[in-house]
Design a protein around this motif. Structure first.
Motif, PDB file in Angstrom:
ATOM      1  N   UNK A  34      48.327  37.167  43.765  1.00  0.00           N
ATOM      2  CA  UNK A  34      46.974  37.691  43.722  1.00  0.00           C
ATOM      3  C   UNK A  34      46.262  37.258  44.999  1.00  0.00           C
ATOM      4  N   UNK A  35      45.288  38.070  45.424  1.00  0.00           N
ATOM      5  CA  UNK A  35      44.491  37.629  46.556  1.00  0.00           C
ATOM      6  C   UNK A  35      43.493  36.573  46.080  1.00  0.00           C
ATOM      7  N   UNK A  36      42.981  35.812  47.031  1.00  0.00           N
ATOM      8  CA  UNK A  36      41.963  34.817  46.699  1.00  0.00           C
ATOM      9  C   UNK A  36      40.733  35.482  46.104  1.00  0.00           C
ATOM     10  N   UNK A  37      40.489  36.737  46.457  1.00  0.00           N
ATOM     11  CA  UNK A  37      39.342  37.475  45.937  1.00  0.00           C
ATOM     12  C   UNK A  37      39.586  38.048  44.547  1.00  0.00           C
ATOM     13  N   UNK A  38      40.816  37.946  44.035  1.00  0.00           N
ATOM     14  CA  UNK A  38      41.129  38.403  42.676  1.00  0.00           C
ATOM     15  C   UNK A  38      41.143  37.246  41.680  1.00  0.00           C
ATOM     16  N   UNK A  39      40.914  36.028  42.152  1.00  0.00           N
ATOM     17  CA  UNK A  39      40.953  34.858  41.286  1.00  0.00           C
ATOM     18  C   UNK A  39      39.555  34.517  40.786  1.00  0.00           C
ATOM     19  N   UNK A  40      39.491  33.952  39.592  1.00  0.00           N
ATOM     20  CA  UNK A  40      38.225  33.410  39.106  1.00  0.00           C
ATOM     21  C   UNK A  40      37.918  32.139  39.892  1.00  0.00           C
ATOM     22  N   UNK A  41      36.693  31.652  39.752  1.00  0.00           N
ATOM     23  CA  UNK A  41      36.337  30.419  40.464  1.00  0.00           C
ATOM     24  C   UNK A  41      37.247  29.263  40.062  1.00  0.00           C
ATOM     25  N   UNK A  42      37.537  29.128  38.751  1.00  0.00           N
ATOM     26  CA  UNK A  42      38.395  28.034  38.296  1.00  0.00           C
ATOM     27  C   UNK A  42      39.809  28.187  38.847  1.00  0.00           C
ATOM     28  N   UNK A  43      40.335  29.416  38.841  1.00  0.00           N
ATOM     29  CA  UNK A  43      41.674  29.650  39.387  1.00  0.00           C
ATOM     30  C   UNK A  43      41.715  29.319  40.878  1.00  0.00           C
ATOM     31  N   UNK A  44      40.676  29.728  41.573  1.00  0.00           N
ATOM     32  CA  UNK A  44      40.638  29.476  43.010  1.00  0.00           C
ATOM     33  C   UNK A  44      40.550  27.976  43.295  1.00  0.00           C
ATOM     34  N   UNK A  45      39.690  27.263  42.582  1.00  0.00           N
ATOM     35  CA  UNK A  45      39.574  25.821  42.797  1.00  0.00           C
ATOM     36  C   UNK A  45      40.876  25.093  42.536  1.00  0.00           C
TER      37      UNK A  45
END
Length: 207
Positions: free
Chosen positions: A173-184
């Motif tokens: 997934x792109x970083x822009x497709x992740x939720x904030x928690x997933x990205x963190x």
């Protein structure tokens, strides 16, 4: 209730929000907007570490608060590490299209530079270096990296910067497709912040 105040040497509200979410209610995170007299900080370093320290030292000296600064960017292997420390201003030499903001212009330039690069050579990483500086001059730096590759077109509506064209190497997934928690949980900044959080209580103590 907030018990301490800590500075984040940035005017980027997204970065302030990310740090505040990870610190929870233990500390009040302030951005440069809380101290308008700070003004622009020139990032003259040649590495992420140098730029982070320049910003944190400057802000700690003016505010008298423990100050954090993040210098981050995307490092593309086939471009010999570019944009690197110039990620935020990568396309400042390009004319903006009508309605195009800086992030979109940066992505457009990177996609142009990568147009002829095959998928197997599109490896990259996000790098984040966080510097912490106390008013007494004590310093530390933490580095985090996030491996991925550059897509050929943006995907996703979240995030900022190069997130829509950065594909996570594990999640697909792109970083822009992740939720904030997933990205963190995955990101370069999240890794650097977790390293910081393990050392911050001791660092903030008066020595």
């Amino acid at each position: 209730m907030y018990t301490r105040r800590i500075m984040l040497a940035t005017g980027n509200a997204d970065k302030v929000s990310e740090l505040a979410a990870m610190l929870g209610t233990a500390m009040k995170v302030l951005g440069i907007s809380a101290f308008p007299h700070i003004g622009e900080i020139k990032e003259t370093g040649s590495t992420f570490e140098e730029n982070a320290l320049i910003k944190a030292r400057h802000v700690a000296g003016i505010t008298g608060l423990v100050s954090l600064a993040d210098d981050s960017g995307i490092v593309v292997d086939v471009l010999a590490g570019a944009p690197g420390v110039y990620s935020a201003r990568y396309a400042d030499d390009w004319e903006a299209k009508p309605g195009e903001n800086r992030d979109a212009r940066n992505m457009r330039k990177l996609l142009h530079m990568m147009a002829a690069v095959p998928e197997v050579r599109r490896s990259c990483r996000f790098v984040s270096c966080i510097a912490a500086v106390r008013p007494d001059g004590t310093e530390m730096t933490i580095r985090g990296e996030w491996e991925g590759r550059v897509l050929t077109a943006p995907r996703g509506e979240n995030g900022f910067g190069y997130d829509p064209i950065f594909l996570d190497a594990v999640l697909n997934k792109t970083a822009a497709e992740l939720s904030r928690d997933e990205k963190n949980a995955r990101s370069h900044r999240g890794k650097a912040l977790r390293g910081l959080l393990t050392r911050l209580p001791t660092f903030m103590a008066v020595g």
